[in-house]
Enzyme design. Structure first.
Site, PDB file in Angstrom:
ATOM      1  N   GLU A 186      96.069  36.974  66.255  1.00  0.00           N
ATOM      2  CA  GLU A 186      95.650  36.258  67.605  1.00  0.00           C
ATOM      3  C   GLU A 186      96.152  35.065  68.083  1.00  0.00           C
ATOM      4  O   GLU A 186      95.622  34.611  68.937  1.00  0.00           O
ATOM      5  CB  GLU A 186      94.339  36.601  67.717  1.00  0.00           C
ATOM      6  CG  GLU A 186      93.651  37.944  67.198  1.00  0.00           C
ATOM      7  CD  GLU A 186      92.209  37.879  67.424  1.00  0.00           C
ATOM      8  OE1 GLU A 186      91.624  37.410  68.534  1.00  0.00           O
ATOM      9  OE2 GLU A 186      91.301  38.194  66.396  1.00  0.00           O
ATOM     10  N   HIS A 201      74.560  30.294  67.516  1.00  0.00           N
ATOM     11  CA  HIS A 201      73.758  31.434  67.175  1.00  0.00           C
ATOM     12  C   HIS A 201      73.024  31.173  65.944  1.00  0.00           C
ATOM     13  O   HIS A 201      73.810  30.712  64.656  1.00  0.00           O
ATOM     14  CB  HIS A 201      74.503  32.851  66.850  1.00  0.00           C
ATOM     15  CG  HIS A 201      74.592  33.578  68.266  1.00  0.00           C
ATOM     16  ND1 HIS A 201      75.615  34.498  68.456  1.00  0.00           N
ATOM     17  CD2 HIS A 201      74.006  33.450  69.451  1.00  0.00           C
ATOM     18  CE1 HIS A 201      75.704  34.949  69.581  1.00  0.00           C
ATOM     19  NE2 HIS A 201      74.772  34.322  70.286  1.00  0.00           N
ATOM     20  N   TYR A 210      79.345  34.017  58.714  1.00  0.00           N
ATOM     21  CA  TYR A 210      78.973  33.062  58.414  1.00  0.00           C
ATOM     22  C   TYR A 210      80.198  32.036  58.122  1.00  0.00           C
ATOM     23  O   TYR A 210      80.614  31.439  57.022  1.00  0.00           O
ATOM     24  CB  TYR A 210      78.222  32.881  57.243  1.00  0.00           C
ATOM     25  CG  TYR A 210      76.901  33.670  57.251  1.00  0.00           C
ATOM     26  CD1 TYR A 210      75.636  32.849  57.687  1.00  0.00           C
ATOM     27  CD2 TYR A 210      76.772  35.039  57.140  1.00  0.00           C
ATOM     28  CE1 TYR A 210      74.797  33.404  58.031  1.00  0.00           C
ATOM     29  CE2 TYR A 210      75.407  35.505  57.507  1.00  0.00           C
ATOM     30  CZ  TYR A 210      74.446  34.768  57.764  1.00  0.00           C
ATOM     31  OH  TYR A 210      73.100  35.206  58.052  1.00  0.00           O
ATOM     32  N   HIS A 211      80.820  31.554  59.158  1.00  0.00           N
ATOM     33  CA  HIS A 211      81.792  30.453  59.356  1.00  0.00           C
ATOM     34  C   HIS A 211      81.361  29.744  60.517  1.00  0.00           C
ATOM     35  O   HIS A 211      81.417  30.635  61.732  1.00  0.00           O
ATOM     36  CB  HIS A 211      83.197  31.065  59.182  1.00  0.00           C
ATOM     37  CG  HIS A 211      84.326  30.051  59.339  1.00  0.00           C
ATOM     38  ND1 HIS A 211      84.892  29.413  58.373  1.00  0.00           N
ATOM     39  CD2 HIS A 211      84.677  29.314  60.563  1.00  0.00           C
ATOM     40  CE1 HIS A 211      85.741  28.574  58.863  1.00  0.00           C
ATOM     41  NE2 HIS A 211      85.422  28.365  60.244  1.00  0.00           N
ATOM     42  N   LEU A 212      81.265  28.592  60.774  1.00  0.00           N
ATOM     43  CA  LEU A 212      80.673  27.729  61.949  1.00  0.00           C
ATOM     44  C   LEU A 212      81.563  28.077  63.110  1.00  0.00           C
ATOM     45  O   LEU A 212      82.861  27.803  63.039  1.00  0.00           O
ATOM     46  CB  LEU A 212      80.547  26.448  61.665  1.00  0.00           C
ATOM     47  CG  LEU A 212      79.850  25.604  62.712  1.00  0.00           C
ATOM     48  CD1 LEU A 212      78.131  26.073  62.793  1.00  0.00           C
ATOM     49  CD2 LEU A 212      79.753  24.277  62.743  1.00  0.00           C
ATOM     50  N   HIS A 213      80.967  28.617  64.359  1.00  0.00           N
ATOM     51  CA  HIS A 213      81.830  28.780  65.408  1.00  0.00           C
ATOM     52  C   HIS A 213      80.785  28.434  66.797  1.00  0.00           C
ATOM     53  O   HIS A 213      79.403  28.450  66.498  1.00  0.00           O
ATOM     54  CB  HIS A 213      82.209  30.039  65.262  1.00  0.00           C
ATOM     55  CG  HIS A 213      81.380  31.218  65.402  1.00  0.00           C
ATOM     56  ND1 HIS A 213      80.892  31.343  64.057  1.00  0.00           N
ATOM     57  CD2 HIS A 213      80.718  31.886  66.334  1.00  0.00           C
ATOM     58  CE1 HIS A 213      79.603  32.615  64.240  1.00  0.00           C
ATOM     59  NE2 HIS A 213      79.610  33.061  65.460  1.00  0.00           N
TER      60      HIS A 213
END
EC number: 3.6.1.59
Length: 328
Positions: free
Chosen positions: A173, A256, A262-265
């Site tokens: 991507e 959220h 479970y990886h900060l975004h």
């Protein structure tokens, strides 16, 4: 009695993150699907996981080449740029008339009637549970609950986020990246969410994925992460204004909890767009998170956080087993 019922409801087969018959796996653990217009031609529909007349969306569980697949079909929103062609190139089929009111079926050109389609393949039991329509429960998780119930559950999971690392490492991507700050501490990669077709700003939806690893969710954030969060807020807004001419006052910027991975975004959506998960039960404004941490650097370590979980969710079962949820 309630305890026995909770155990019975939660005694489903052990969740797995690997497909039973996965084949043609690439080096990142995904299956190669034949590109082109006939990808879904051989899809065998097994069940409708959920559907929404309001959102004009249906989610299908099917099989492709012997493996489970989840297909999300969504009607695209209207665009003012295509209205003239819509009116001049379509055919009206009369339905009924009553006084000043009349209704028709509008037969539009094929290219104006596209359906946004997301394919998850190979899909796991975790994906099927995520998209299947279930009864919902509101969980009130204290700081102690997180340590004794939620964190052990998260640590026991083997659900892969390799796709996140592929984006950060530009293995996948890379051409979709809108903006990147490469700093390992406060940097992030901003790119369109798969829910957005990138054709209309009215349903704009981007995700900022932090470069720093090891921050699983809101619960891990302390005052030391304020520079990271402030950087995402400032530069994310600037990048969206530059690329899409959308000012910060028209953006909804939030995290959220519980997150879907479970990886900060951080989520950036158009204020006009009611994106899934932007409601009170799950979304936390990034600006509020920053202010809370400025007031108390350990705010999210001790704060009781409420969130919605669907019946059959593994974490919900853990809360039931611990007697932390009234469900009867």
């Amino acid at each position: 009695m309630a305890e026995k019922a909770a155990k019975r409801e939660c005694s489903s087969p052990k969740e797995t993150s690997t497909p039973k018959k996965a084949k043609k796996l690439n080096e990142d653990g995904g299956c190669f699907l034949k590109p082109g217009g006939d990808v879904l031609a051989s899809l065998k529909t097994l069940e409708i996981l959920s559907e929404s007349a309001e959102e004009k969306k249906i989610i299908v569980h099917g099989q492709l080449e012997g493996n489970d697949a989840v297909v999300v079909l969504e009607k695209n929103p209207f665009s003012k740029d295509t209205l003239e062609e819509l009116f001049t190139s379509s055919t009206l089929k009369f339905d009924m008339e009553n006084n000043i009111y009349s209704s028709y079926s509008l037969q539009v050109p094929l290219h104006l009637n596209e359906i946004k389609t997301t394919v998850i393949y190979p899909a796991t039991e975790e994906h099927l549970k995520k998209y299947r329509s279930h009864q919902s429960f509101l969980v009130e998780e204290t700081g102690d609950d997180y340590q004794s119930i939620t964190l052990p559950y998260i640590q026991s999971r083997t659900f892969s986020i390799q796709w996140v690392y592929n984006i950060l490492e530009k293995k996948a991507e890379a051409e979709r990246i809108v903006y990147e700050d490469p700093d390992p501490k406060v940097g992030f990669t901003l790119l369109p969410d798969l829910k957005w077709d990138q054709k209309r700003v009215v349903n704009l939806y981007l995700i900022a994925i932090v470069h720093q690893r090891g921050i699983k969710s809101l619960r891990d954030l302390t005052e030391e992460h304020l520079p990271l969060l402030q950087n995402i807020l400032k530069k994310g807004k600037e990048a969206i204004r530059t690329h899409y001419q959308l000012p910060a006052s028209k953006l909804r910027i939030y995290l959220h909890y519980q997150p879907s991975y479970y990886h900060l975004h951080v989520h950036f959506t158009n204020l006009k767009y009611r994106a899934p998960g932007c409601g009170l039960e799950r979304a936390h404004f990034l600006s509020d998170v920053i202010q809370n941490l400025q007031s108390d650097g350990q705010y999210y370590k001790t704060r009781t956080l409420s969130f919605q979980l669907h019946e059959g969710n593994g974490l919900l079962c853990k809360f039931k087993e611990a007697g932390r949820l009234e469900f009867r």
